[in-house]
Structures are given as structure tokens and as C-alpha cells.
Design a protein around this motif. Structure first.
Motif, PDB file in Angstrom:
ATOM      1  N   UNK A   1       5.511  -1.856   2.929  1.00  0.00           N
ATOM      2  CA  UNK A   1       5.566  -3.241   3.432  1.00  0.00           C
ATOM      3  C   UNK A   1       4.563  -3.486   4.562  1.00  0.00           C
ATOM      4  N   UNK A   2       4.020  -4.698   4.575  1.00  0.00           N
ATOM      5  CA  UNK A   2       3.147  -5.167   5.666  1.00  0.00           C
ATOM      6  C   UNK A   2       1.886  -4.324   5.828  1.00  0.00           C
ATOM      7  N   UNK A   3       1.414  -3.714   4.717  1.00  0.00           N
ATOM      8  CA  UNK A   3       0.181  -2.914   4.744  1.00  0.00           C
ATOM      9  C   UNK A   3      -0.884  -3.667   3.949  1.00  0.00           C
TER      10      UNK A   3
ATOM     11  N   UNK B   1      -5.247   0.790   1.377  1.00  0.00           N
ATOM     12  CA  UNK B   1      -4.905   1.564   0.175  1.00  0.00           C
ATOM     13  C   UNK B   1      -5.908   2.687  -0.088  1.00  0.00           C
ATOM     14  N   UNK B   2      -7.178   2.454   0.250  1.00  0.00           N
ATOM     15  CA  UNK B   2      -8.191   3.487   0.038  1.00  0.00           C
ATOM     16  C   UNK B   2      -7.866   4.742   0.842  1.00  0.00           C
ATOM     17  N   UNK B   3      -7.446   4.553   2.084  1.00  0.00           N
ATOM     18  CA  UNK B   3      -7.095   5.698   2.925  1.00  0.00           C
ATOM     19  C   UNK B   3      -5.869   6.413   2.367  1.00  0.00           C
ATOM     20  N   UNK B   4      -4.908   5.632   1.900  1.00  0.00           N
ATOM     21  CA  UNK B   4      -3.709   6.237   1.302  1.00  0.00           C
ATOM     22  C   UNK B   4      -4.079   7.017   0.047  1.00  0.00           C
ATOM     23  N   UNK B   5      -4.928   6.426  -0.804  1.00  0.00           N
ATOM     24  CA  UNK B   5      -5.357   7.110  -2.021  1.00  0.00           C
ATOM     25  C   UNK B   5      -6.077   8.407  -1.727  1.00  0.00           C
TER      26      UNK B   5
ATOM     27  N   UNK C   1      -2.713   8.120  -9.199  1.00  0.00           N
ATOM     28  CA  UNK C   1      -2.105   7.029  -8.441  1.00  0.00           C
ATOM     29  C   UNK C   1      -2.776   5.702  -8.783  1.00  0.00           C
ATOM     30  N   UNK C   2      -1.964   4.694  -9.051  1.00  0.00           N
ATOM     31  CA  UNK C   2      -2.444   3.321  -9.208  1.00  0.00           C
ATOM     32  C   UNK C   2      -1.821   2.451  -8.132  1.00  0.00           C
ATOM     33  N   UNK C   3      -2.602   1.534  -7.551  1.00  0.00           N
ATOM     34  CA  UNK C   3      -2.102   0.709  -6.444  1.00  0.00           C
ATOM     35  C   UNK C   3      -2.486  -0.752  -6.633  1.00  0.00           C
ATOM     36  N   UNK C   4      -1.576  -1.639  -6.241  1.00  0.00           N
ATOM     37  CA  UNK C   4      -1.820  -3.080  -6.255  1.00  0.00           C
ATOM     38  C   UNK C   4      -1.189  -3.695  -5.007  1.00  0.00           C
ATOM     39  N   UNK C   5      -1.666  -4.872  -4.653  1.00  0.00           N
ATOM     40  CA  UNK C   5      -1.055  -5.626  -3.554  1.00  0.00           C
ATOM     41  C   UNK C   5       0.061  -6.508  -4.118  1.00  0.00           C
ATOM     42  N   UNK C   6       1.120  -6.680  -3.328  1.00  0.00           N
ATOM     43  CA  UNK C   6       2.194  -7.582  -3.750  1.00  0.00           C
ATOM     44  C   UNK C   6       2.422  -8.631  -2.665  1.00  0.00           C
ATOM     45  N   UNK C   7       3.081  -9.697  -3.060  1.00  0.00           N
ATOM     46  CA  UNK C   7       3.460 -10.738  -2.119  1.00  0.00           C
ATOM     47  C   UNK C   7       4.797 -11.316  -2.556  1.00  0.00           C
ATOM     48  N   UNK C   8       5.414 -12.104  -1.695  1.00  0.00           N
ATOM     49  CA  UNK C   8       6.717 -12.694  -1.990  1.00  0.00           C
ATOM     50  C   UNK C   8       6.656 -13.535  -3.264  1.00  0.00           C
ATOM     51  N   UNK C   9       7.752 -13.506  -4.018  1.00  0.00           N
ATOM     52  CA  UNK C   9       7.925 -14.277  -5.254  1.00  0.00           C
ATOM     53  C   UNK C   9       7.139 -13.696  -6.437  1.00  0.00           C
TER      54      UNK C   9
END
Length: 643
Positions: free
Chosen positions: A319-321, A326-330, A352-360
Motif C-alpha cells: 500500500x501507498x508505494x 517497483x524496480x527496486x523491489x524487483x 515476479x510480475x508487478x502492476x499499480x493498483x488504485x481504489x475501485x
């Protein structure tokens, strides 16, 4: 309760002590009896042989002695040298318990009787079977009686406790009924209703009522924790898929509060192989190790959560990242996985696959996107990661495709040969090197939009169509070379490891190259180092076939795996192409320079040409030439163009 435990302890201890004493007493008595019998038998036999000299057949003489004195074994010797009769026994006739005692502490021993006048020596053992049977029966009987003696108080105690419990329950029921009736009449907990037998229990009931009210909130607060325990994965102690879905629905999809962050999907690539080859316990240990590595990386981010959503996949919510983090996390995840890979001696650990999420944001749509990102990461090297960015969602035709849409698009490309070929030149660094141009494939939709190549290839492999895609690329490349009369040039064509290890594909390719023998000598097939390592035997078979028809092979993305040069001596490729990660910033990285120079020296010794890709600056090209690599490829040298 403590009194009951003490009583049980005393009874069990009593049984053990009495059992030991009884066993010791009976066995000791039997040993003493055995010693007396053996001694008296020895004296009787000594007297017998003196009064009855050996004047008959030794066997008859021996049988008379055995029968007369109840012997189990007997040996008769004359002058200590000549054996006249010998019959032995291993005491197997003894009952089980006595036999075990005999093994631990022998008490039935060989006895001797001597007659000097005849120079006659007798060795014998007395048969104790009857006494042994009686002893074992007596011992079992005593142990049974002791057991009955110990169990009887338990039975009696249970009956007494049941009677006492019934009496207490009835008394308490009557008291509570009186209290409730009084309370219902006065509508309040008034102590004036506590009369007679109820008066003594009323303060306790009032305190109980207050206690229950206080506990009610604690029970409500702990309900969520109990639910979490029910949703916990047994191997990793993480939340399972149900808990993940509930959290996402409550805190992201259905919330009115602002919410954003990163969703990562991590897939353990080796679980199925480990389960099949090493067993499920090793598979569980592998999953647990990966979960610990993931938690170490994400543990530095406040509010991070990790779930095991199926046997091989972990879902991570940060949350709130912002997505740029994400590059550093990857990179951190890939570093941890690679370190663990070297320790565990596996070909890979996880992608690992990563995407951004938002409310709704609907969970189904987000999972489709992150699954596409995971597929793209699997098309890279071992333990790779990929981020599906917002621009991908807007610009790429593939971004919102599910598996069914992807299948339709791939079928359309294959049926209609919707492919566009481009080339990128590899420039030689010296005149003696024979370089070539790499053919790059681009795939088009029905309305002529270019599909993202990495996504298309990743989904083709996922849906089992990658060999057909490789066939389309090769056929299109050969047709273009023939139609445009490019027979004097050399061309590199990428092939996936799946096709290289597919026996039917290799047979098809050999026939195609033999049919177009004037073109096959101009082709160089590029296969990733990681892909070749997956099945060395099949890789060698492919390379041998390629050499037979006059074509050659390049090992691309070299340096990201753990390949030894014995691997290259066995497979005998023609080129190796250094991974672009070694080229980037090469002029400032002395370690990379040293490594590349070492690779060049070793490769040249076994006749392998070394190329570099990803060259984007004059400085990088200059360093590569100084390190004696044979060719360079990259945007600085030549950009992809139509063939």
C-alpha cells in the motif's frame, strides 16, 4: 484438576513399581530354581557314570542319560579328544519372555560331569521348559492382577465424580432458575431476591454477569483474528487466497477512501519439478524458503502484506508505494532468488510480475494484468521481473487481453501470416570476423497494429503455440531471403528453447533447411543460454542437426546463468552473445570489463566467437573493441529496419 493428575501419576507409578518388583521376584526365583536343578543334575550324572561304566553303544548310553535326567543337549568325550556323542540345542524351546531373559543374562548354562577312571567327560544342559512355562504364566498372571488393582480405583473414581457432578449441576441449576425468576419479576439484578439457598450464590452470579459483559467486546474483537487463523496457509503460515480476496475487496475495490499501491504476483517456477523428483516435503521446504525471502524484501515497506494464493503463487500488496519503487523491489527479489538458486543448485527460483493498483479497480482485471506481467518476466532470464505500467495499459493492444482474446489473436497471426520482419546489423570489430544481421519479428493485428513482441511470445508459449510461431518466423525469413536475393548475407533468427527441445520441430526444421540448402548455410539460430541449460541432451541434438545442414548457432543472453565452459565444449556453439546487462555502463565498471575479457580469452581458445549486444554509446563500443570482442550490436551501431 491438579488433584486428578496427581492421582493418575501415583497410580501409574504404583503400577510400574509393582510390575518391576513382581517381574524381578519371579525371574529371580526361576533363576535360583534353575541353578539348584542344574547343580543337583550335575551331581546325579557324575554319580551315575561312575556306577554305570560305558559298556554299550555310545548313542544308546547317551539316550539313556538324556531320558533319565531330562537333558536338552549332551556331549560325550573320551580322553578329551574323541567325541563319542554330540547333540546340541539353542534353547529355542523356551517361552518368549524367559528366552529374552536368557539372552540378556544367561542362567541355563552348560554343565560338566567327569569320570577319571574311564577318562569320560560329559557336557550337558538341563531342559527347563516346564518350569519356564510355569514361570512365564505366573508372571503374566501377576502383571494382570496388578493392572486390575490399579485400574479399579479409576473406575470407582469416575463413578463418584459423575455422581458429584450431577449433584452440583442440579443444585446450580436450581439456584440460577431462582435467580432468573427473581430478576424477571423485578426487572433488575436486586440482591433482595437472594433468599434462602440462592443468597449465597447471588454475589457470584452478579460478578459473572459483569464479567460476561466485559468479555463480550473481547470476543467480538477476536473474531477477525480467529477468521484469519482459519484462512491461514499451513505451510507458510501466510494468508490464503480467500483472505487475499477479502482484503482486496474490503480495502481497495469497495472502499470510498483514496487507495493506491503495487500488486506483485510471484510464481515459484520449480515447485512441480521438485515435487516430482524430490518429493512433496522438499517442495514444501522450497515454498517456505521462497516465502521467507519475499517477506524479507517487503518487510521494509510499511503495511506490506503477503499471501499464498495457490500452490506455486504468492500475491504481495504494497500500500501507498509508487510504481517507480517497483524496480527496486524487483531487483531486491531477483537478488535474493539468485542467491538462493546458487545454494539450492536449481535452474531458477521464481519470477515476479508487478502492476499499480488504485481504489475501485476490479480484482479480476488487475489479476489479468499482473498475470501478463508475470508471463513477460518468464520470457526473460531466470528469476526475472516485469512491471506492467500504466502506459502499457493505454498504448498496448495486449494490455487488457485475457487468455481467450490472446488465443484468437495468435491464431489470426498464424493463419494469416501477419508478420513483419526487420533486421539489425551486428558490426564486426576486426576484418577476420564474420558477423551477421539479426532478423527481428513483429506481429500485427487485423487492423495492422503492431503487437508488443514480448507479450505475444510470452502468451504464445503459455498457450502452447510457440513452436508454430517459430515456424512462421523461420519460413518467412527464408522466403524473404530468397525473394529479395539476399543469399550472400548472413542472418540470425531467434528460436525459443521450447522449440529447440521439441523433437518434431527439430525434424521439421532439418527437412526445411535441407530443402533450402542454398539458404541454410547463411543462417545462424539464436537460443538463450538459460533455455539451452534446461535440457542439455536435447540442446546438443539440435546443435548437431544445425551443423549437419550447414547452419550455425549463437548462445544469446550469455552471462546471466551459471553455465560452465564444459557445457560449451560439449554443445560446440559457433557464437556467444553477451547479455546487455554487461554492456551497460561498461566504461565505468572494471569488474564487468575483467569478466568480459576472461570470457573472450576462454571462448577464443575453444573456437567460439564473442559478440556484445545493447551497445548504445561510443564509449561502450570503444571499450568492447579494446576487450577484443568480435562483434557489437545495439542502437549505436544500427537500429532495426525493414528487411
Amino acid at each position: 484438576m491438579s488433584g486428578l493428575k496427581k492421582f493418575i501419576y501415583i497410580q501409574v507409578s504404583l503400577w510400574l513399581v509393582l510390575s518391576f518388583i513382581s517381574t524381578y521376584t519371579v525371574i529371580s526365583a526361576f533363576k535360583s530354581y534353575s541353578s539348584e536343578v542344574q547343580l543337583s543334575t550335575q551331581r546325579a550324572i557324575s554319580l551315575y557314570i561312575k556306577e554305570n561304566p560305558l559298556n554299550e553303544e555310545p548313542k544308546t548310553y547317551a539316550n539313556n542319560i538324556k531320558k533319565l535326567f531330562n537333558l536338552e543337549s549332551l556331549k560325550i568325550q573320551l580322553n578329551k579328544n574323541e567325541v563319542l556323542f554330540n547333540q546340541t540345542s539353542n534353547l529355542s524351546y523356551l517361552p518368549f519372555v524367559i528366552n529374552k531373559v536368557q539372552d540378556l543374562s544367561p542362567f541355563i548354562r552348560t554343565q560338566f560331569a567327569i569320570d577319571p577312571d574311564q577318562n569320560l567327560n560329559l557336557e550337558f544342559t538341563v531342559k527347563m521348559n516346564l518350569a519356564a512355562d510355569i514361570t512365564q504364566s505366573t508372571l503374566f498372571l501377576m502383571l494382570f492382577l496388578i493392572l486390575v488393582l490399579v485400574i479399579t480405583p479409576f473406575i470407582t473414581l469416575k463413578s463418584l465424580m459423575k455422581q458429584a457432578a450431577d449433584s452440583v449441576s442440579e443444585a446450580m441449576s436450581n439456584m440460577i432458575d431462582n435467580f432468573v425468576k427473581s430478576d424477571e419479576q423485578n426487572k433488575q439484578l436486586d440482591s433482595s431476591v437472594a433468599e434462602g439457598a440462592v443468597s449465597s450464590i447471588f454475589p457470584s452470579i452478579a460478578r459473572l454477569n459483569l464479567f460476561l459483559r466485559k468479555k463480550q467486546k473481547e470476543v467480538e474483537d477476536s473474531a477477525l483474528k480467529i477468521k484469519s487463523e482459519a484462512y491461514k496457509d499451513s505451510v507458510t503460515e501466510l494468508g490464503n487466497r480467500n483472505m487475499f480476496v477479502e482484503y482486496y475487496s474490503t480495502n481497495i475495490e469497495d472502499t470510498d477512501k483514496p487507495s493506491f499501491g503495487i500488486l506483485a504476483l510471484i510464481r515459484c517456477s520449480e515447485l512441480q519439478l521438485i515435487n516430482q523428483t524430490l518429493g512433496y516435503q522438499k517442495g514444501d521446504a522450497y515454498i517456505k524458503d521462497v516465502s521467507e525471502l519475499v517477506q524479507k524484501v517487503i518487510g521494509t515497506y510499511s503495511g506490506s502484506l503477503c499471501y499464498r494464493i495457490n500452490s506455486s503463487d504468492f500475491a504481495v500488496i504494497l500500500p501507498n508505494i509508487p510504481l517507480k519503487e517497483a524496480e527496486r523491489i524487483g531487483d531486491a527479489l531477483q537478488a535474493k532468488f539468485t542467491e538462493y538458486q546458487q545454494q539450492a543448485e536449481l535452474s531458477s527460483i521464481a519470477n515476479t510480475g508487478m502492476v499499480a493498483y488504485e481504489a475501485k479497480k476490479p480484482l479480476g482485471e488487475l489479476l489479468a494484468l499482473v498475470d501478463t506481467a508475470l508471463s513477460l518476466s518468464q520470457s526473460k532470464q531466470a528469476n526475472a521481473w516485469h512491471i506492467q505500467k500504466a502506459s502499457d495499459v493505454l498504448d498496448n493492444v495486449s494490455a487488457n487481453f485475457g487468455n481467450q482474446n490472446w488465443r484468437q489473436v495468435i491464431d489470426e497471426v498464424l493463419d494469416k501470416s501477419r508478420i513483419k520482419l526487420m533486421i539489425q546489423t551486428i558490426s564486426p570489430t576486426n576484418r577476420s570476423t564474420k558477423a551477421y544481421s539479426e532478423i527481428l519479428a513483429r506481429f500485427k493485428t487485423e487492423d495492422e497494429q503492431i503487437l508488443p513482441t514480448a507479450s505475444f511470445l510470452a502468451m504464445s508459449e503459455k498457450l502452447g503455440q510457440i513452436s508454430h510461431v517459430d515456424r512462421l518466423i523461420i519460413e518467412s525469413a527464408i522466403d524473404s531471403i530468397k525473394n529479395k536475393n539476399l543469399n550472400e548475407q548472413f542472418f540470425g533468427i531467434n528460436i525459443t528453447a521450447h522449440s529447440v527441445h521439441d523433437e518434431q520441430f527439430v525434424i521439421w526444421l532439418e527437412r526445411l533447411l535441407l530443402k533450402n540448402n542454398n539458404v541454410s548455410a547463411k543462417l545462424i539460430f539464436e537460443v538463450s543460454e538459460f533455455g539451452l541449460q534446461q535440457n542439455v541432451k536435447a540442446s546438443k541434438r539440435f546443435i548437431d542437426m544445425t551443423h549437419r545442414v550447414g547452419a550455425r548457432v549463437t548462445v544469446e543472453r550469455f552471462g546471466v546463468g551459471l553455465t560452465s565452459f564444459k557445457f560449451f565444449r560439449d554443445l560446440k556453439p559457433d557464437f556467444i552473445k553477451m547479455d546487455a546487462s554487461y554492456t551497460r555502463g561498461l566504461e565505468e565498471d572494471k569488474n564487468n570489463q575483467y569478466f568480459m575479457r576472461l570470457i573472450v580469452d576462454l571462448a577464443h581458445r575453444i573456437g567460439v566467437t564473442v559478440l556484445a549486444e545493447g551497445v548504445e554509446t561510443q564509449e561502450e563500443k570503444h571499450i568492447i573493441e579494446q576487450l577484443c570482442l568480435d562483434g557489437v550490436q545495439g542502437y549505436y551501431i544500427d537500429k532495426p529496419r525493414d528487411i
